[in-house]
Design a protein around this motif. Structure first.
Motif, mmCIF file in Angstrom:
data_model
loop_
_atom_site.group_PDB
_atom_site.id
_atom_site.type_symbol
_atom_site.label_atom_id
_atom_site.label_comp_id
_atom_site.label_asym_id
_atom_site.label_seq_id
_atom_site.Cartn_x
_atom_site.Cartn_y
_atom_site.Cartn_z
ATOM 1 N N TRP A 262 0.823 -1.203 0.000
ATOM 2 C CA TRP A 262 0.000 0.000 0.000
ATOM 3 C C TRP A 262 0.865 1.265 0.000
ATOM 4 C CZ3 TRP A 262 -3.841 2.299 -1.679
ATOM 5 C CH2 TRP A 262 -4.549 3.306 -1.029
ATOM 6 N N GLY A 263 1.930 1.278 0.785
ATOM 7 C CA GLY A 263 2.775 2.462 0.881
ATOM 8 C C GLY A 263 3.571 2.761 -0.373
ATOM 9 N N GLU A 264 3.735 1.772 -1.254
ATOM 10 C CA GLU A 264 4.464 2.025 -2.495
ATOM 11 C C GLU A 264 3.628 2.826 -3.485
ATOM 12 O OE1 GLU A 264 5.957 -1.577 -4.148
ATOM 13 O OE2 GLU A 264 7.317 -1.990 -2.466
ATOM 14 N N VAL A 265 2.318 2.636 -3.454
ATOM 15 C CA VAL A 265 1.450 3.363 -4.394
ATOM 16 C C VAL A 265 0.727 4.521 -3.720
ATOM 17 C CG1 VAL A 265 1.129 1.310 -5.798
ATOM 18 C CG2 VAL A 265 -0.502 1.799 -3.977
ATOM 19 N N HIS A 266 0.669 4.485 -2.396
ATOM 20 C CA HIS A 266 -0.066 5.487 -1.613
ATOM 21 C C HIS A 266 0.977 6.343 -0.898
ATOM 22 C CE1 HIS A 266 -2.569 6.526 2.099
ATOM 23 N NE2 HIS A 266 -3.367 6.910 1.117
ATOM 24 N N GLN A 267 1.414 7.396 -1.591
ATOM 25 C CA GLN A 267 2.510 8.208 -1.072
ATOM 26 C C GLN A 267 2.088 9.657 -0.924
ATOM 27 O OE1 GLN A 267 6.230 7.741 -3.087
ATOM 28 N NE2 GLN A 267 6.347 5.567 -2.622
ATOM 29 N N GLY A 268 2.560 10.256 0.160
ATOM 30 C CA GLY A 268 2.342 11.673 0.342
ATOM 31 C C GLY A 268 3.040 12.450 -0.757
ATOM 32 N N LEU A 269 2.295 13.279 -1.471
ATOM 33 C CA LEU A 269 2.857 14.103 -2.536
ATOM 34 C C LEU A 269 2.976 15.533 -2.021
ATOM 35 C CD1 LEU A 269 3.781 14.664 -5.414
ATOM 36 C CD2 LEU A 269 1.373 14.899 -6.070
ATOM 37 N N PHE A 270 4.196 15.897 -1.654
ATOM 38 C CA PHE A 270 4.472 17.253 -1.199
ATOM 39 C C PHE A 270 4.894 18.054 -2.431
ATOM 40 C CE2 PHE A 270 5.233 14.301 2.233
ATOM 41 C CZ PHE A 270 4.647 14.903 3.341
ATOM 42 N N ASP A 271 3.895 18.657 -3.091
ATOM 43 C CA ASP A 271 4.224 19.335 -4.337
ATOM 44 C C ASP A 271 4.464 20.821 -4.107
ATOM 45 O OD1 ASP A 271 1.665 20.157 -3.899
ATOM 46 O OD2 ASP A 271 0.865 19.517 -5.823
ATOM 47 N N HIS A 272 5.024 21.429 -5.103
ATOM 48 C CA HIS A 272 5.477 22.818 -5.071
ATOM 49 C C HIS A 272 4.839 23.515 -6.268
ATOM 50 C CE1 HIS A 272 8.371 26.107 -5.919
ATOM 51 N NE2 HIS A 272 8.708 26.051 -4.656
ATOM 52 N N PRO A 273 4.659 24.845 -6.242
ATOM 53 C CA PRO A 273 4.091 25.517 -7.416
ATOM 54 C C PRO A 273 4.836 25.242 -8.719
ATOM 55 C CG PRO A 273 4.093 27.003 -5.551
ATOM 56 C CD PRO A 273 4.813 25.774 -5.105
ATOM 57 N N LEU A 274 6.113 24.852 -8.628
ATOM 58 C CA LEU A 274 6.874 24.549 -9.840
ATOM 59 C C LEU A 274 6.948 23.051 -10.131
ATOM 60 C CD1 LEU A 274 9.810 27.121 -9.534
ATOM 61 C CD2 LEU A 274 7.670 27.318 -10.807
ATOM 62 N N THR A 275 6.254 22.231 -9.339
ATOM 63 C CA THR A 275 6.166 20.804 -9.647
ATOM 64 C C THR A 275 5.585 20.624 -11.053
ATOM 65 O OG1 THR A 275 5.934 20.089 -7.351
ATOM 66 C CG2 THR A 275 5.004 18.650 -9.032
ATOM 67 N N GLY A 276 6.223 19.794 -11.840
ATOM 68 C CA GLY A 276 5.786 19.584 -13.210
ATOM 69 C C GLY A 276 6.514 20.426 -14.225
ATOM 70 N N THR A 277 7.305 21.398 -13.755
ATOM 71 C CA THR A 277 8.089 22.216 -14.677
ATOM 72 C C THR A 277 9.207 21.371 -15.282
ATOM 73 O OG1 THR A 277 7.637 24.180 -13.342
ATOM 74 C CG2 THR A 277 9.477 24.307 -14.891
ATOM 75 N N PRO A 278 9.399 21.391 -16.594
ATOM 76 C CA PRO A 278 10.460 20.577 -17.211
ATOM 77 C C PRO A 278 11.830 20.879 -16.607
ATOM 78 C CG PRO A 278 9.000 21.478 -18.890
ATOM 79 C CD PRO A 278 8.591 22.110 -17.604
ATOM 80 N N LEU A 279 12.630 19.867 -16.479
ATOM 81 C CA LEU A 279 14.015 19.897 -16.005
ATOM 82 C C LEU A 279 14.146 20.103 -14.502
ATOM 83 C CD1 LEU A 279 15.769 21.997 -18.818
ATOM 84 C CD2 LEU A 279 15.641 19.510 -18.608
ATOM 85 N N ILE A 280 13.349 20.999 -13.917
ATOM 86 C CA ILE A 280 13.577 21.364 -12.516
ATOM 87 C C ILE A 280 12.448 20.959 -11.579
ATOM 88 C CG2 ILE A 280 15.031 23.327 -13.125
ATOM 89 C CD1 ILE A 280 12.570 25.099 -12.547
ATOM 90 N N GLY A 281 11.309 20.522 -12.134
ATOM 91 C CA GLY A 281 10.140 20.254 -11.294
ATOM 92 C C GLY A 281 10.399 19.267 -10.180
ATOM 93 N N GLU A 282 11.104 18.167 -10.490
ATOM 94 C CA GLU A 282 11.348 17.146 -9.479
ATOM 95 C C GLU A 282 12.318 17.612 -8.398
ATOM 96 O OE1 GLU A 282 9.764 14.167 -8.986
ATOM 97 O OE2 GLU A 282 8.473 15.158 -10.442
ATOM 98 N N THR A 283 13.087 18.653 -8.690
ATOM 99 C CA THR A 283 13.975 19.214 -7.674
ATOM 100 C C THR A 283 13.183 19.722 -6.486
ATOM 101 O OG1 THR A 283 15.527 19.898 -9.388
ATOM 102 C CG2 THR A 283 15.755 20.962 -7.242
ATOM 103 N N PHE A 284 11.967 20.205 -6.741
ATOM 104 C CA PHE A 284 11.149 20.803 -5.697
ATOM 105 C C PHE A 284 10.157 19.819 -5.074
ATOM 106 C CE2 PHE A 284 12.434 24.395 -8.330
ATOM 107 C CZ PHE A 284 12.766 25.357 -7.385
ATOM 108 N N THR A 285 9.938 18.656 -5.684
ATOM 109 C CA THR A 285 8.875 17.741 -5.280
ATOM 110 C C THR A 285 9.400 16.678 -4.318
ATOM 111 O OG1 THR A 285 7.868 18.087 -7.445
ATOM 112 C CG2 THR A 285 7.046 16.240 -6.138
ATOM 113 N N VAL A 286 8.603 16.369 -3.299
ATOM 114 C CA VAL A 286 8.990 15.374 -2.290
ATOM 115 C C VAL A 286 7.869 14.344 -2.179
ATOM 116 C CG1 VAL A 286 9.666 14.991 0.116
ATOM 117 C CG2 VAL A 286 10.284 17.144 -1.028
ATOM 118 N N ARG A 287 8.252 13.081 -2.007
ATOM 119 C CA ARG A 287 7.284 12.004 -1.794
ATOM 120 C C ARG A 287 7.671 11.195 -0.565
ATOM 121 N NH1 ARG A 287 3.780 10.469 -5.809
ATOM 122 N NH2 ARG A 287 3.910 11.633 -7.781
#
Length: 766
Positions: free
Chosen positions: A646-671
């Motif tokens: 369950w924890g592998e697919v059910h993860q807290g998505l701590f997203d940022h306003p720039l989450t999804g931005t090409p190249l840098i989005g994942e720099t700001f995103t935490v799971r």
């Protein structure tokens, strides 16, 4: 090599060089904006040396010769670690996000301005008492002292925007930002309008799910002291089961009679949308009257949830209905004022529109609000959020300085919105619960005729049994003399009460176990009906056999949480998609109160599929739903159920306003992996309307206050203290949060005795 190929290679090389230069420049800007956390800085605005001493988790302990210097240093620390977050919050209230993000933010800005949020923020500022204003002014000076040293956040380099100075009005805007996020109301009004032609009157009442008789209230009848006459209830003035993932929280407190130390314990975990960075920023402020420790919201100088030397406090949302949409014939609409608003749009043309006001609130503009169902009527927004009497800043300042229960309660007198359940525990052994805010009284026509007097708001001190628990459930029952319309959670509070009763003598560890509990009381109630289903596929039958021994615990390390969640989603669609028809997609959500009322409350007719001639029962839906759910789950995660987690697919998505931005989005995103779901004490909401099980709404902070030793109190939030993606404290708390661990913020030391591992930044007068 021909000329064309050489030219193509040259173009590619030029593009790669340009990309490399851009990446190098961005990397340089990222590094350049990292905060200075050690050494000395000379600044205008501080009267004497002040110290920002960060511990191993990035929590600042702030010291100064005066309270003003402490608040100045807090402003400096907030601006170092979280300024971009602060900037977005003020802009959201003031309707200025389009200045950063362009046309896509115009509607958000227009709605904020139409709802008079900028004016509400000005009222917060105007209503501030002298001491509160002094704290805000010192804080603002600290923020701007940091801004004067250059951009504090890398996001501005990406957006190519300048940084604007901070003002006292910006700090007041943070109060409205929180009030808007938490205030409840209007849901049942709009649902009645939109579904009136879709459902029968009986179906609509079942759909809205009245708060069930079996569910628990926070105050018991013996706790009720309010004696006011019970007004006649307005039509549709009901306590409803919470429809889905509205803002929530847990809090409970027990007296010393129920602890091993003989002193109270208090727990609080507010449930809010997950984000990177967190809404909370832990700090210790060493003020003249002693330490204040807990969660601040960047942009404001106040510890909102926390403790001082005399007591501790925790809040949950009341769920009271404090927002009405009032339809009026446009020909009889009485406008009392109107003004023009201009939204400046980055990369586009300015947009100007007119805001119209009435004596009870602004008229919602159909260009910016969906007014379907109101049949061409003008709609007035009536809300306590834009009350011009807002004194929440003063109230919070007084709570920080309270010296006992009486001070704590009285501090809430100027609180307007959002209405909060406030739990309290004092070092003198007192425990208590109070509510604060404007609770409307409505006449038989639904018009507001006043507010429940402050003295009559739900409240209790040292109740019999020594326990007060809240999980956003109904605060009081029929013994309370005023109607309490609103939306209330049903399933967490009973589970909390069961767990509190199971342990005779509590300590911080038993409280932590309750906060981390992932057993679903809702699942326990509906599982017999689901298990009566008869799947026909091999996967479905294997899953059913496995679930027959399940204890309703959605552990992150087990497969059962995934099986159950997929099954429940498919069952939910089968349950009411046929009745709602085209109205279904917008309402596809985990309506647990409604589902429980169908399965256990007698509304069985919903289980019949109205598109067939047969008359189906709930088990008739459950079997095929399990087959469908297991086929889809196996297609995504493989057919080996033993390998599912369950924890592998059910993860807290701590997203940022720039989450999804090409190249840098994942720099700001935490799971971070999570157990539980939207019904468990350790709450973790995911949406049926988006693919997967990403958790977007959960415990934003956990705190356990030990009144026998306040320095032993436990704290946690995620993903980290810093908002800078290169900081070691940007995501360091996320794995601790996921694993159910805590930190402490002790106060028994000063600048002269700081540990060598701590980073000391000294602010000196210029």
């Amino acid at each position: 090599m021909n000329r064309f190929l050489r030219g193509a290679i040259g173009v590619v090389l030029v593009i790669l060089v340009i990309i490399a230069v851009i990446i190098a420049w961005l990397a340089g800007r990222f590094v350049a904006t990292q905060p200075q956390t050690e050494g000395q800085i000379a600044l205008a605005g501080v009267s004497d040396e002040a110290h920002i001493i960060r511990d191993e988790h990035g929590v600042p302990h702030i010291f100064g010769e005066t309270d003003a210097d402490v608040f100045f240093a807090l402003g400096y620390a907030h601006a170092q670690d979280r300024f971009f977050q602060m900037d977005l919050a003020r802009r959201a209230v003031q309707g200025r996000l389009a200045e950063l993000f362009g046309e896509r933010a115009v509607r958000v800005d227009a709605r904020a301005r139409n709802r008079l949020f900028p004016q509400a923020a000005q009222a917060v500022l105007d209503n501030g008492a002298e001491e509160t204003r002094a704290a805000v002014e010192a804080y603002v000076a600290g923020v701007n002292a940091r801004l004067q040293r250059g951009a504090p956040s890398p996001e501005y380099a990406i957006l190519r925007k300048p940084v604007e100075a901070w003002t006292a009005l910006d700090t007041a805007s943070i109060t409205i930002y929180l009030a808007d996020d938490l205030a409840a109301g209007g849901f049942d009004e709009t649902e009645r309008l939109l579904l009136a032609d879709v459902l029968s009157a009986e179906q609509l009442e079942q759909w809205l799910s009245p708060f069930p008789d079996w569910a628990v209230t926070t105050l018991k009848d013996a706790d009720i002291t309010a004696q006011g006459p019970r007004p006649a209830a307005a039509p549709d003035e009901d306590a409803l089961a919470q429809p889905d993932n509205l803002p929530g929280s847990n809090a409970w407190v027990v007296s010393g009679e129920r602890t091993g130390t003989g002193a109270p314990l208090l727990a609080n975990d507010p449930h809010l949308s997950l984000a990177a960075p967190s809404i909370w920023y832990f700090t210790r402020l060493q003020l003249d009257h002693g330490p204040v420790v807990g969660g601040t919201v960047p942009g404001s100088p106040f510890v909102i949830l926390g403790r001082n030397a005399h007591g501790a406090w925790g809040f949950t949302n009341t769920g009271f209905d404090v927002i009405d949409y009032v339809p009026v014939d446009p020909d009889t609409l009485q406008i009392t004022a109107e003004h023009e608003e201009t939204i400046r749009v980055s990369g586009g043309e300015d947009i100007t529109f007119t805001v119209r006001e009435t004596a009870i609130g602004p008229v919602l503009d159909p260009d910016w609000f969906n007014l379907d169902g109101f049949d061409g009527q003008a709609v007035i927004l009536r809300s306590t959020v834009h009350s011009d009497q807002n004194g929440v800043a003063d109230a919070t300042f007084k709570i920080m300085h309270s010296r006992g229960w009486d001070d704590f309660v009285e501090a809430g007198r100027t609180w307007t919105a959002p209405m909060q359940n406030m739990h309290y525990a004092g070092v003198d052994g007192t425990i208590g619960y109070t509510t604060a805010g404007l609770l409307p009284i409505r006449d038989a026509a639904g018009d507001w005729i006043g507010f429940v007097p402050f003295e009559d708001l739900p409240r209790v001190r040292n109740p019999q049994g020594g326990v007060i628990a809240s999980g956003n459930n109904l605060p009081a029952g029929e013994a309370y003399p005023y109607p309490l319309p609103g939306s209330y959670s049903v399933f967490r509070a009973p589970r909390i009460e069961v767990l509190l009763a199971e342990t005779e003598t509590h300590d911080a560890q038993s409280f932590a176990a309750i906060q981390l509990d992932v057993t679903s009381y809702f699942a326990q109630r509906i599982l017999p009906a689901l298990l009566a289903g008869q799947p026909r596929t091999e996967l479905g039958m294997a899953a059913l056999e496995r679930m027959e021994d399940w204890d309703a615990s959605l552990d992150a390390d087990g497969a059962e949480g995934l099986i159950y969640s997929a099954w429940l989603e498919a069952f939910t669609e089968a349950l009411f998609a046929d009745e709602l028809g085209e109205a279904f997609p917008a309402r596809f959500s985990s309506r647990r109160g409604f589902i429980d009322s169908v399965i256990n409350g007698g509304a069985f007719a919903w289980c019949d599929d109205v598109t067939t001639e047969a008359r189906e029962t709930c088990p008739d839906l459950a079997g095929p739903a399990l087959d469908e759910a297991m086929a889809e789950t196996a297609a995504q995660h493989g057919a080996d159920m033993d390998a599912w987690r369950w924890g592998e697919v059910h993860q807290g998505l701590f997203d940022h306003p720039l989450t999804g931005t090409p190249l840098i989005g994942e720099t700001f995103t935490v799971r971070a992996p999570m157990g539980g779901d939207g019904s468990t004490v350790n709450v973790a909401h995911f949406s049926y309307r988006t693919p997967g099980y990403d958790v977007f709404h959960a415990a934003s902070m956990r705190a356990i206050y030990d009144l026998a030793d306040l320095d032993a109190s436990l704290f946690m939030h995620a993903p980290g203290q810093s908002g800078h993606p290169l900081s070691p404290h940007y995501r360091d708390l996320a794995p601790l949060f996921s694993d159910g661990e805590f930190i402490t913020i002790p106060t028994g030391w000063g600048p002269e005795s700081a540990a060598e591992t701590m980073r000391v930044l000294t602010l000196k007068p210029l």
